[in-house]
Design an enzyme around this catalytic site. Structure first.
Site, PDB file in Angstrom:
ATOM      1  N   ASP A  40      63.971  60.264 -23.135  1.00 36.27           N
ATOM      2  CA  ASP A  40      65.141  59.608 -22.418  1.00 36.27           C
ATOM      3  C   ASP A  40      65.768  59.611 -22.674  1.00 36.27           C
ATOM      4  O   ASP A  40      66.353  59.436 -24.971  1.00 36.27           O
ATOM      5  CB  ASP A  40      63.911  57.975 -21.989  1.00 36.27           C
ATOM      6  CG  ASP A  40      63.203  58.401 -20.812  1.00 36.27           C
ATOM      7  OD1 ASP A  40      62.976  60.159 -20.285  1.00 36.27           O
ATOM      8  OD2 ASP A  40      62.256  57.244 -20.831  1.00 36.27           O
ATOM      9  N   ASP A  42      68.846  50.288 -26.930  1.00 37.08           N
ATOM     10  CA  ASP A  42      67.444  50.477 -27.565  1.00 37.08           C
ATOM     11  C   ASP A  42      67.809  51.098 -28.977  1.00 37.08           C
ATOM     12  O   ASP A  42      67.050  50.937 -29.243  1.00 37.08           O
ATOM     13  CB  ASP A  42      67.052  51.889 -26.530  1.00 37.08           C
ATOM     14  CG  ASP A  42      66.327  51.624 -25.003  1.00 37.08           C
ATOM     15  OD1 ASP A  42      65.807  50.528 -25.173  1.00 37.08           O
ATOM     16  OD2 ASP A  42      66.902  52.515 -24.225  1.00 37.08           O
ATOM     17  N   GLU A  83      60.914  55.821 -29.905  1.00 38.48           N
ATOM     18  CA  GLU A  83      60.928  56.729 -29.354  1.00 38.48           C
ATOM     19  C   GLU A  83      62.429  57.147 -28.977  1.00 38.48           C
ATOM     20  O   GLU A  83      62.322  57.996 -28.873  1.00 38.48           O
ATOM     21  CB  GLU A  83      60.812  55.588 -28.211  1.00 38.48           C
ATOM     22  CG  GLU A  83      60.843  56.476 -26.455  1.00 38.48           C
ATOM     23  CD  GLU A  83      61.461  55.714 -25.676  1.00 38.48           C
ATOM     24  OE1 GLU A  83      61.461  56.079 -24.267  1.00 38.48           O
ATOM     25  OE2 GLU A  83      60.110  54.300 -25.115  1.00 38.48           O
ATOM     26  N   GLU A  84      63.446  56.511 -29.780  1.00 38.04           N
ATOM     27  CA  GLU A  84      64.682  56.218 -30.482  1.00 38.04           C
ATOM     28  C   GLU A  84      65.263  57.544 -30.773  1.00 38.04           C
ATOM     29  O   GLU A  84      66.715  56.817 -31.078  1.00 38.04           O
ATOM     30  CB  GLU A  84      64.970  54.885 -30.492  1.00 38.04           C
ATOM     31  CG  GLU A  84      64.612  53.985 -29.121  1.00 38.04           C
ATOM     32  CD  GLU A  84      64.832  54.662 -27.805  1.00 38.04           C
ATOM     33  OE1 GLU A  84      66.058  55.648 -27.456  1.00 38.04           O
ATOM     34  OE2 GLU A  84      63.996  53.799 -26.949  1.00 38.04           O
ATOM     35  N   ASP A 106      57.577  51.676 -29.667  1.00 39.97           N
ATOM     36  CA  ASP A 106      59.194  51.876 -28.883  1.00 39.97           C
ATOM     37  C   ASP A 106      59.887  50.599 -29.098  1.00 39.97           C
ATOM     38  O   ASP A 106      59.172  49.397 -28.851  1.00 39.97           O
ATOM     39  CB  ASP A 106      58.299  52.112 -27.793  1.00 39.97           C
ATOM     40  CG  ASP A 106      59.698  51.788 -26.098  1.00 39.97           C
ATOM     41  OD1 ASP A 106      60.003  51.766 -26.274  1.00 39.97           O
ATOM     42  OD2 ASP A 106      59.212  52.528 -24.924  1.00 39.97           O
ATOM     43  N   LEU A 148      62.196  49.104 -27.410  1.00 41.64           N
ATOM     44  CA  LEU A 148      62.829  48.158 -26.102  1.00 41.64           C
ATOM     45  C   LEU A 148      61.925  49.018 -25.124  1.00 41.64           C
ATOM     46  O   LEU A 148      62.462  49.545 -24.643  1.00 41.64           O
ATOM     47  CB  LEU A 148      64.070  47.602 -26.051  1.00 41.64           C
ATOM     48  CG  LEU A 148      64.336  46.602 -25.501  1.00 41.64           C
ATOM     49  CD1 LEU A 148      63.603  45.579 -25.324  1.00 41.64           C
ATOM     50  CD2 LEU A 148      65.949  46.213 -25.819  1.00 41.64           C
ATOM     51  N   ASP A 149      60.578  48.382 -24.304  1.00 47.54           N
ATOM     52  CA  ASP A 149      60.558  48.863 -23.576  1.00 47.54           C
ATOM     53  C   ASP A 149      60.823  48.490 -22.157  1.00 47.54           C
ATOM     54  O   ASP A 149      61.025  47.835 -22.261  1.00 47.54           O
ATOM     55  CB  ASP A 149      59.053  49.294 -23.400  1.00 47.54           C
ATOM     56  CG  ASP A 149      58.268  50.066 -22.302  1.00 47.54           C
ATOM     57  OD1 ASP A 149      58.410  51.231 -21.812  1.00 47.54           O
ATOM     58  OD2 ASP A 149      57.939  49.185 -21.116  1.00 47.54           O
ATOM     59  N   GLU A 188      52.822  54.474 -26.993  1.00 46.99           N
ATOM     60  CA  GLU A 188      53.012  53.668 -26.206  1.00 46.99           C
ATOM     61  C   GLU A 188      51.319  54.019 -25.234  1.00 46.99           C
ATOM     62  O   GLU A 188      50.680  52.899 -25.469  1.00 46.99           O
ATOM     63  CB  GLU A 188      53.573  54.731 -24.438  1.00 46.99           C
ATOM     64  CG  GLU A 188      55.100  53.969 -24.851  1.00 46.99           C
ATOM     65  CD  GLU A 188      55.840  54.802 -24.102  1.00 46.99           C
ATOM     66  OE1 GLU A 188      57.061  53.765 -23.792  1.00 46.99           O
ATOM     67  OE2 GLU A 188      55.861  55.987 -22.914  1.00 46.99           O
TER      68      GLU A 188
END
Length: 400
Positions: free
Chosen positions: A126, A132, A155-156, A174, A176-177, A337
């Site tokens: 994303d 994030d 994730e980032e 992750d 900051l989900d 996740e």
């Protein structure tokens, strides 16, 4: 008001720059300004109130033999997970306290408006948001300072980051989900998993060994956890011997054991999913939801729907009350996740499934690999899987 400027804890905001920041410099002018943080003087009566509360908690055997912090619990007086893991956990929980301050800051909405912070996302990721990226920097800095992490996969980031050659652990996370929900004050969270470094790969090129270390099966997890940023900041973790939750005491800065040895009920009465997508679901999933909410399933009570649209928050409620939390689309990430949360669910007596298979048995082939995710009570997961067609393979074009 008394001015407080800590030399060790610096809270990122959109309006200041940390002079001695451990983070790489950012080319954004609004980060170069400095903001002093203030705190009102403590009331004289508060210390007496706190001492009385602690005495009352101890008198009822809170945490066994009095109050137990996260560091006490994992140290030699508790689980004794090993010195290296204790040091890593210390730096992880320190980073999460900084992120908790960030998401509660009155300045985070202003930070979100600076879209220049948001980098481009690959097809597997994303598009990152400013919060994030700041949370990711906080995590990376803390893992570097710990000296115990060889790899961070987030994730980032498009790929895993090799931190040092001597770190015994690999951290997937992750940072900051649920950050898209912050402006509405909806709970957010951090998810992490910890693996042992695969020493047999030490002679491989850096990029290759960083990736292969990050693509370990969930069955090899040493520890996993999440931190929920809500009315309370709660760190829930497992080290392979049960699932335990610790609540942040803001007066001391310690995570205090409040939910030892969580056991998810074998059957719940709540399902958590975006019901607005009902007509996009496969037939099996629609039949399951229709059946349980009418009380015609294997559990003869009508189920209630509870959906926050925050993975950590929905899972936390499911862990405590039972039932099932799900996203039937190929949306959630296996590595950072699905696997960590499934590890926590299993350690609490529950299950994590993609609708057909046990999550922890799935071997990742890509860092940002996506899949459907169903988490919750054993009997609820078993009943769901019995319907067969529960994975939504068609995305009608919506983002959330």
């Amino acid at each position: 008001m008394q001015q407080l400027l800590s030399p060790t804890i610096s809270y990122p905001s959109p309006f200041f720059h940390i002079t001695s920041s451990p983070f790489p410099p950012k080319p954004h002018s609004f980060l170069r300004e400095r903001l002093s943080f203030y705190t009102p003087p403590k009331m004289a009566s508060f210390s007496g109130f706190l001492a009385k509360a602690q005495m009352e908690m101890t008198s009822v055997g809170y945490g066994g033999n009095g109050i137990s912090s996260l560091m006490d619990y994992v140290g030699k007086g508790g689980l004794d997970v090993g010195d290296d893991l204790v040091v890593l956990l210390y730096h992880l929980q320190f980073a999460c306290k900084r992120i908790a301050a960030l998401v509660a800051s009155p300045f985070n909405s202003a930070l979100a408006k600076h879209s220049a912070l948001s980098g481009a996302a690959s097809s597997d990721r994303d598009k990152p948001k400013p919060l994030d990226l700041v949370a990711n920097e906080i995590m990376l800095s803390s893992l570097r300072n710990s000296g115990k992490a060889s790899v961070m996969a987030s994730e980032e980031d498009d790929g895993p980051i090799w931190i040092n050659d001597d770190g015994p652990f690999v951290v997937v996370l992750d940072p900051l989900d649920g950050s898209r929900n912050i402006d509405a004050s909806i709970p957010t969270g951090t998810i992490f998993g910890i693996y042992n470094r695969l020493t047999e790969l030490d002679n491989q090129p850096v990029e290759e060994k960083a990736l292969l270390n990050s693509l370990q099966s969930g069955t090899k997890l040493v520890a996993a956890g999440y931190v929920l940023y809500s009315s309370a900041t709660i760190l829930c973790a497992s080290f392979g011997s049960g699932t335990h939750a610790f609540t942040l005491d803001h007066s001391t800065g310690d995570f205090i054991l409040t939910h030892p040895s969580i056991r998810i009920p074998p059957r719940g009465q709540i399902y958590s999913v975006n019901d607005a997508r009902y007509f996009d679901w496969p037939e099996g999933l629609r039949q399951y939801i229709d059946t349980v909410r009418q009380g015609k399933g294997k559990y003869p009570k009508k189920y209630s729907a509870r959906y926050i649209c925050s993975l950590v928050a929905d899972f936390h409620r499911t862990l405590l009350y039972g039932g099932i939390a799900m996203n039937p689309r190929d949306h959630l990430r296996l590595v950072y996740e699905a696997s960590p949360l499934s590890f926590l669910a299993e350690q609490a007596g529950g299950k994590g499934s993609d609708g057909k298979r046990r999550i922890l048995s799935i071997q990742p082939v890509k860092l940002h690999q996506r899949l459907p995710l169903f988490l919750g009570s054993c009997e609820d997961i078993d009943e769901l899987e019995s319907y067969g067609d529960v994975q939504q393979k068609v995305n009608p074009g919506y983002e959330v």
